[in-house]
Design a protein around this motif. Structure first.
Motif, short mmCIF file in Angstrom:
data_model
loop_
_atom_site.label_atom_id
_atom_site.label_comp_id
_atom_site.label_asym_id
_atom_site.label_seq_id
_atom_site.Cartn_x
_atom_site.Cartn_y
_atom_site.Cartn_z
N SER A 99 -15.06 0.91 -3.38
CA SER A 99 -13.94 0.06 -2.95
C SER A 99 -12.80 0.89 -2.37
CB SER A 99 -13.43 -0.80 -4.12
OG SER A 99 -12.73 -0.02 -5.09
N ILE A 100 -12.61 2.10 -2.90
CA ILE A 100 -11.59 3.00 -2.37
C ILE A 100 -11.95 3.37 -0.93
CG2 ILE A 100 -10.51 5.28 -2.59
CD1 ILE A 100 -9.63 3.52 -4.88
N ARG A 115 0.83 -1.21 0.00
CA ARG A 115 0.00 0.00 0.00
C ARG A 115 0.86 1.25 0.00
NH1 ARG A 115 -2.85 -3.95 2.68
NH2 ARG A 115 -5.07 -4.02 2.08
N TYR A 116 0.67 2.07 -1.03
CA TYR A 116 1.33 3.36 -1.08
C TYR A 116 0.36 4.42 -0.56
CZ TYR A 116 4.92 1.16 -3.93
OH TYR A 116 5.94 0.35 -4.38
N PRO A 117 0.88 5.58 -0.09
CA PRO A 117 0.01 6.59 0.54
C PRO A 117 -0.99 7.26 -0.39
CG PRO A 117 2.32 6.92 1.16
CD PRO A 117 2.31 5.91 0.06
N VAL A 118 -0.88 7.03 -1.70
CA VAL A 118 -1.81 7.63 -2.67
C VAL A 118 -2.63 6.51 -3.30
CG1 VAL A 118 -2.05 9.06 -4.72
CG2 VAL A 118 -0.18 9.51 -3.11
N ILE A 119 -3.96 6.56 -3.12
CA ILE A 119 -4.85 5.56 -3.70
C ILE A 119 -5.77 6.26 -4.71
CG2 ILE A 119 -6.53 5.72 -1.79
CD1 ILE A 119 -6.96 2.63 -2.22
N VAL A 120 -5.96 5.62 -5.86
CA VAL A 120 -6.60 6.28 -7.00
C VAL A 120 -7.75 5.43 -7.54
CG1 VAL A 120 -6.13 7.45 -9.20
CG2 VAL A 120 -4.27 7.08 -7.59
N ASP A 121 -8.88 6.08 -7.87
CA ASP A 121 -10.01 5.32 -8.42
C ASP A 121 -9.96 5.27 -9.95
OD1 ASP A 121 -11.26 7.66 -9.43
OD2 ASP A 121 -13.21 7.09 -8.63
N THR A 122 -10.90 4.54 -10.53
CA THR A 122 -10.91 4.26 -11.97
C THR A 122 -10.94 5.53 -12.81
OG1 THR A 122 -12.22 2.31 -11.39
CG2 THR A 122 -12.05 2.86 -13.73
N ASP A 123 -11.91 6.41 -12.54
CA ASP A 123 -12.07 7.61 -13.36
C ASP A 123 -10.84 8.51 -13.29
OD1 ASP A 123 -14.55 6.71 -14.09
OD2 ASP A 123 -15.65 8.00 -12.72
N VAL A 136 -11.11 -3.85 -7.64
CA VAL A 136 -12.37 -3.45 -8.29
C VAL A 136 -12.09 -2.43 -9.39
CG1 VAL A 136 -14.67 -2.49 -7.93
CG2 VAL A 136 -13.64 -3.93 -6.17
N CYS A 137 -11.29 -1.42 -9.08
CA CYS A 137 -10.92 -0.41 -10.08
C CYS A 137 -10.13 -1.04 -11.22
CB CYS A 137 -10.10 0.71 -9.44
SG CYS A 137 -11.03 1.69 -8.23
N TYR A 138 -9.23 -1.94 -10.88
CA TYR A 138 -8.43 -2.64 -11.89
C TYR A 138 -9.35 -3.39 -12.86
CZ TYR A 138 -5.07 -5.97 -13.84
OH TYR A 138 -4.31 -6.74 -14.70
N GLN A 139 -10.33 -4.10 -12.31
CA GLN A 139 -11.27 -4.84 -13.17
C GLN A 139 -12.13 -3.91 -14.01
OE1 GLN A 139 -11.16 -7.96 -13.93
NE2 GLN A 139 -9.51 -8.34 -12.47
N GLU A 140 -12.48 -2.74 -13.45
CA GLU A 140 -13.24 -1.76 -14.24
C GLU A 140 -12.42 -1.29 -15.44
OE1 GLU A 140 -16.30 0.22 -10.98
OE2 GLU A 140 -14.48 1.31 -11.48
N PRO A 169 -17.58 -4.46 -3.44
CA PRO A 169 -18.82 -3.76 -3.82
C PRO A 169 -19.17 -4.01 -5.28
CG PRO A 169 -16.99 -2.22 -3.73
CD PRO A 169 -16.44 -3.55 -3.31
N HIS A 170 -20.46 -3.83 -5.60
CA HIS A 170 -20.92 -4.02 -6.98
C HIS A 170 -21.74 -2.79 -7.38
CE1 HIS A 170 -19.58 -8.18 -7.22
NE2 HIS A 170 -19.97 -8.30 -5.97
N GLY A 171 -22.01 -2.69 -8.66
CA GLY A 171 -22.84 -1.59 -9.13
C GLY A 171 -22.03 -0.49 -9.77
N GLU A 172 -22.74 0.59 -10.09
CA GLU A 172 -22.16 1.68 -10.87
C GLU A 172 -20.97 2.34 -10.19
OE1 GLU A 172 -23.74 5.81 -12.77
OE2 GLU A 172 -25.22 4.22 -12.49
#
Length: 203
Positions: free
Chosen positions: A102-103, A7-15, A40-44, A93-96
């Motif tokens: 997940s973040i 785990r690095y101190p910066v976590i980033v979502d898909t968008d 989850v983001c990786y799979q997106e 989590p699931h859905g839009e």
């Protein structure tokens, strides 16, 4: 994905990954920063590369999402590098808004590991900031994707002009040009870009 639970101190979502991976500074971000995202983001991102067409016309949203997803996946899939890591979110989590949720779940479970959560969604940032605010002794903050470019500037890996122009490139490319989005984009960034960008892109 050399070390899946690092785990690095910066976590980033898909968008946010798509937005930044579509900019001209993405190669320097890959070389300079250490980032974490969730499975989850990786799979997106993977799903976007399957479902969107690389042959979509230049300038379309579909092409933007395809290119950004493809670019974003490369450092996570690089077995010779562990500067971009994926952590497993349980429960999944699931859905839009699954990636964004997940973040938040990951931060709730490992709050001491994170300094910045990078995502554009206003409600997502607000929820994560509440998690950070409610925790004792943490100084974490949820910020917009432009902050990743600021981290590059802060590391001395780009000029102020490059930073400002690339922020503008990202905001226009994503269509983040409304008043609220522009305000969010510059929140927590102590740089005045008014000499490099048109008035409609600076807060």
């Amino acid at each position: 994905m050399a070390d899946d639970e690092k785990r690095y101190p910066v976590i980033v979502d898909t968008d946010a990954l798509i937005a930044v991976a579509n900019t001209s500074l993405w190669p320097r971000i890959r070389e300079t920063l250490n980032l974490t995202s969730t499975n989850v983001c990786y799979q997106e991102l993977k799903r976007h590369t399957r479902e969107r067409s690389e042959y979509a016309p230049e300038g379309t949203r579909e092409r933007w999402i395809y290119e950004g997803s493809k670019n974003a996946l490369e450092p996570f899939d690089d077995d010779l590098s562990n500067s971009f890591t994926v952590v497993t979110c349980v429960p999944r989590p699931h859905g839009e808004d699954a990636g964004e949720k997940s973040i938040q779940t990951e931060i709730e479970q490992h709050i001491d590991a994170y300094r910045f959560a990078i995502l554009m969604d206003k409600h997502g940032r607000r929820s994560i900031n509440r998690v950070f605010d409610d925790a004792e002794g943490t100084t974490g903050k949820a910020v917009a994707p432009t902050f990743l470019l600021y981290l590059l500037l802060d590391a001395g890996e780009c000029t102020v002009e490059e930073f400002c122009q690339t922020c503008g490139e990202m905001l226009r490319g994503e269509g983040w040009t409304g008043y609220q989005a522009i305000r969010a984009a510059w929140d927590a960034i102590p740089v005045d870009c008014s000499q490099y960008l048109s008035d409609d892109l600076v807060a």
